[in-house]
Design an enzyme around this catalytic site. Structure first.
Site, short mmCIF file in Angstrom:
data_model
loop_
_atom_site.label_atom_id
_atom_site.label_comp_id
_atom_site.label_asym_id
_atom_site.label_seq_id
_atom_site.Cartn_x
_atom_site.Cartn_y
_atom_site.Cartn_z
N ASP A 1 0.77 -1.38 0.09
CA ASP A 1 0.03 0.07 0.09
C ASP A 1 0.73 1.01 0.09
O ASP A 1 2.06 1.25 0.44
CB ASP A 1 -0.92 0.13 1.34
CG ASP A 1 -1.86 -0.79 1.10
OD1 ASP A 1 -2.02 -1.68 0.31
OD2 ASP A 1 -2.86 -0.73 2.05
N ASP A 2 0.27 2.31 -0.48
CA ASP A 2 0.58 3.70 -0.07
C ASP A 2 1.69 4.16 -1.17
O ASP A 2 2.15 5.39 -1.09
CB ASP A 2 1.31 3.90 1.31
CG ASP A 2 0.22 3.87 2.15
OD1 ASP A 2 -0.77 3.60 1.96
OD2 ASP A 2 0.84 3.51 3.50
N HIS B 1 4.13 -2.18 2.88
CA HIS B 1 3.94 -0.95 2.28
C HIS B 1 5.10 -0.98 1.65
O HIS B 1 6.27 -1.19 2.01
CB HIS B 1 3.87 0.15 3.42
CG HIS B 1 2.47 0.11 4.25
ND1 HIS B 1 2.47 -1.00 5.40
CD2 HIS B 1 1.38 0.70 3.95
CE1 HIS B 1 1.12 -0.92 5.78
NE2 HIS B 1 0.28 0.10 5.22
ZN ZN Z 1 -2.42 3.19 3.33
#
Ligand code: ZN
Length: 411
Positions: A228-229, A369
């Site tokens: 993510d991100d 992440h």
């Molecule tokens: Zn996030």
């Protein structure tokens, strides 16, 4: 005796089909299998055969259509209450593999119900490389049709989608009063396929490479790693590691980073990874008004479409929070996780890796992440430890496999 042979051979075929049922991403090898359904009872006989290729999209469409026919048959059989008339449904097929580039399939549907015969032809023409169905219009130009086919073969209108192409003939099927007339045209007589140019890539911008390594058998143990991100400066290293271990993952990106990391995302797609939507700028989505929520999602969809001609299909809501606003206002598949590495919290790669190794099982979705240095090292440990036992797939592939397993299990 005949009955027994049919049952035995159908069991064999079904078993063989299950054993060899694989999903191959963007790759086709010409070892087609058959799905056979035989039902033999007092009022109804059913014999269904249809091909199972290793192209998921094609299989899904054929299966859906066949099931629909079967269901309608059973319904009309019930509706007519035909006790003394044994009804029949038969589905057979022909499949032509054209140079491993295109597949042409014809289904012949025969129904005998209420003392009436009904025939139906269904055809599919599939472009393997671009993973899509083609219509007659995609294959023969209007000019070509008018010049070389129309008058010569006495065809009034350009067919829409009833045709097959074998290695020698283009065959067009024309429906007339519940019957079909077939017109065979030798391939050398027409400028056939000149619109699609065999062997060249037309529209698909991102060709997946090394497709052969991405064979997923439904019996494989699979894990979906998700990041993510991102993207971030660490993403390229992560892509290299995934590539080294023949692994794929899903990257839930933020829309506002897409322009900045164009090359990275491009490479990610080419390598067979999946890109998902993680909002435009990481707003806490459940707190938004509907318009704001839509804006967060659509802006990311739009920029992915515009930049890569790629449409994300999965959504990872920020902070893993879901409410009715999210559920009711998106068609994207909402994907959470069941193994959390907490890689944002722990700085020691070993600690992060140990939260995965020994805690995953077949079907796990792991949250990571691609914005942390320690995640890169942890990923290497994870891949090194688990690659022999597990296949690392994207979340959509995991969904596909789960669906196939469910379908096979239910049959
Ligand atoms: Zn996030």
């Amino acid at each position: 005796m005949k009955k027994i042979i049919i049952i035995i051979s159908s069991i064999f075929i079904i078993t063989a089909t299950i054993i060899s049922f694989v999903v191959i991403r963007n790759n086709y090898s010409p070892n087609d299998k058959v799905k056979t359904i035989i039902i033999d009872n007092k009022n109804m006989v059913v014999g269904i055969n249809y091909p199972i290729t290793n192209i998921y999209k094609l299989n899904r469409t054929i299966k859906k259509n066949v099931n629909k026919i079967y269901k309608n048959f059973k319904n009309s059989y019930r509706k007519n209450n035909l006790k003394n008339n044994r009804s029949e449904l038969n589905i057979d097929y022909k499949i032509y593999n054209l140079d491993n580039k295109y597949i042409s399939i014809k289904l012949d549907v025969f129904e005998f119900i209420n003392n009436k015969e009904k025939k139906q032809i269904i055809t599919y023409f599939f472009d393997i490389k671009n993973n899509k169905f083609l219509l007659f219009n995609d294959i023969v130009s209007n000019k070509e049709f008018n010049k070389n086919i129309k008058t010569k073969y006495n065809i009034k209108n350009k067919p829409n989608n009833l045709f097959t192409i074998s290695n020698s003939y283009l065959t067009i099927y024309i429906e007339e009063k519940e019957k079909y007339k077939s017109i065979k045209i030798p391939l050398e007589n027409i400028n056939f396929l000149f619109d699609i140019e065999l062997g060249t890539d037309i529209k698909t911008k991102y060709k997946k490479v090394n497709a052969e390594k991405n064979v997923i058998d439904i019996n494989d143990k699979i894990i979906a790693l998700t990041f993510d991100d991102g993207p971030s400066k660490y993403t390229d290293e992560i892509l290299n590691l995934l590539d080294k271990y023949n692994a794929n993952a899903t990257f839930f990106v933020l829309g506002n980073k897409v322009e900045l990391y164009k090359e990275t995302i491009n490479k990610s797609i080419i390598n067979g990874n999946e890109i998902g939507n993680h909002s435009y700028n990481h707003k806490w989505l459940i707190k938004l008004k509907k318009e704001e929520f839509l804006d967060q999602i659509n802006k990311t969809q739009d920029i992915m479409k515009k930049t890569f001609d790629y449409t994300p299909k999965v959504l990872r809501p920020t902070y893993g929070s879901i409410n009715s606003l999210i559920r009711e206002n998106t068609n994207l598949r909402i994907t959470l996780w069941n193994v959390d590495t907490l890689d944002w919290k722990y700085k020691n790669p070993k600690t992060i890796a140990s939260r995965v190794i020994g805690h995953v099982k077949d079907g796990s979705i792991v949250l990571m992440h691609d914005t942390h240095k320690q995640t890169v090292k942890a990923l290497e440990m994870i891949l090194n430890d688990l690659s022999n036992e597990y296949k690392f797939v994207t979340v959509s592939e995991l969904d596909e496999v789960n669906l196939l397993r469910k379908q096979l299990g239910a049959e």
